[in-house]
Design an enzyme around this catalytic site. Structure first.
Site, PDB file in Angstrom:
ATOM      1  N   HIS A   7       0.827  -1.210   0.000  1.00 22.79           N
ATOM      2  CA  HIS A   7       0.000   0.000   0.000  1.00 22.79           C
ATOM      3  C   HIS A   7       0.857   1.254   0.000  1.00 22.79           C
ATOM      4  O   HIS A   7       2.029   1.216   0.352  1.00 22.79           O
ATOM      5  CB  HIS A   7      -0.994   0.043   1.163  1.00 22.79           C
ATOM      6  CG  HIS A   7      -0.365   0.027   2.537  1.00 22.79           C
ATOM      7  ND1 HIS A   7      -0.103  -1.132   3.223  1.00 22.79           N
ATOM      8  CD2 HIS A   7       0.042   1.031   3.357  1.00 22.79           C
ATOM      9  CE1 HIS A   7       0.429  -0.843   4.401  1.00 22.79           C
ATOM     10  NE2 HIS A   7       0.543   0.473   4.515  1.00 22.79           N
ATOM     11  N   HIS A  79       3.839   7.062   3.817  1.00 22.93           N
ATOM     12  CA  HIS A  79       4.798   5.971   3.655  1.00 22.93           C
ATOM     13  C   HIS A  79       4.396   5.018   2.535  1.00 22.93           C
ATOM     14  O   HIS A  79       3.259   5.035   2.071  1.00 22.93           O
ATOM     15  CB  HIS A  79       5.006   5.193   4.968  1.00 22.93           C
ATOM     16  CG  HIS A  79       3.797   4.461   5.490  1.00 22.93           C
ATOM     17  ND1 HIS A  79       2.921   5.013   6.394  1.00 22.93           N
ATOM     18  CD2 HIS A  79       3.326   3.217   5.244  1.00 22.93           C
ATOM     19  CE1 HIS A  79       1.970   4.128   6.696  1.00 22.93           C
ATOM     20  NE2 HIS A  79       2.180   3.029   5.995  1.00 22.93           N
ATOM     21  N   GLU A 130       7.685   1.113   5.086  1.00 23.99           N
ATOM     22  CA  GLU A 130       7.175   0.059   5.966  1.00 23.99           C
ATOM     23  C   GLU A 130       7.416  -1.277   5.255  1.00 23.99           C
ATOM     24  O   GLU A 130       7.203  -1.365   4.035  1.00 23.99           O
ATOM     25  CB  GLU A 130       5.665   0.273   6.187  1.00 23.99           C
ATOM     26  CG  GLU A 130       4.995  -0.786   7.052  1.00 23.99           C
ATOM     27  CD  GLU A 130       3.479  -0.545   7.221  1.00 23.99           C
ATOM     28  OE1 GLU A 130       2.879   0.139   6.356  1.00 23.99           O
ATOM     29  OE2 GLU A 130       2.924  -1.061   8.191  1.00 23.99           O
TER      30      GLU A 130
HETATM   31 CO    CO Z   1       1.154   1.212   6.336  1.00 22.83          CO
END
Ligand code: CO
Length: 134
Positions: A7, A79, A130
């Site tokens: 994502h 992020h 991440e």
């Molecule tokens: Co995330």
């Protein structure tokens, strides 16, 4: 080492407005807002076919995205999340390159119930990364 882009997270102070842009202007499939108090965010998931966009709005007093929105009041990309097969071996390989994990360096259970780690944006061209064990 990294797998699929899981994502892209976008922080916003106005989740309804951000969700409307994706639903109405961009014609994407957009979920209802989900509060995740343990992560200090309310999330709307946007399905794009090949990945997801997560629209994040701060929830509660100590939201991890509150500072970001202070600096970026219009919101913006917060992020990128990439999938990895084994988060501990990914962490160790990244450490060996000099990359720094945030916090105590131990994976935590993320918003999808899977182990995640965040990597210092200064080590990745200014972008918070991440990694999530898929
Ligand atoms: Co995330």
């Amino acid at each position: 080492m990294i797998g699929r882009l899981n994502h892209v997270a976008i922080a916003t102070a106005d989740l309804d407005k951000a969700a409307r842009v994706y639903r109405e202007s961009l014609g994407a499939r957009v979920s209802a807002p989900t509060a995740i108090p343990e992560h200090g965010v309310t999330v709307v998931f946007v399905e794009t076919g090949n990945t997801k966009i997560e629209l994040l709005q701060p929830l509660g007093a100590n939201s991890p995205i509150a500072k970001f929105l202070e600096k970026n009041p219009d919101g913006g990309m917060h992020h990128l999340c990439f999938e990895v097969d084994d988060i501990l071996s990914a962490r160790d390989a990244l450490k060996a390159t000099g990359a720094r994990a945030l916090g105590d360096g131990e994976p935590k259970i993320g918003a999808h119930g899977k182990p995640v780690l965040f990597l210092h944006p200064k080590d990745f061209g200014g972008t918070l990364i991440e990694i999530e064990q898929a």
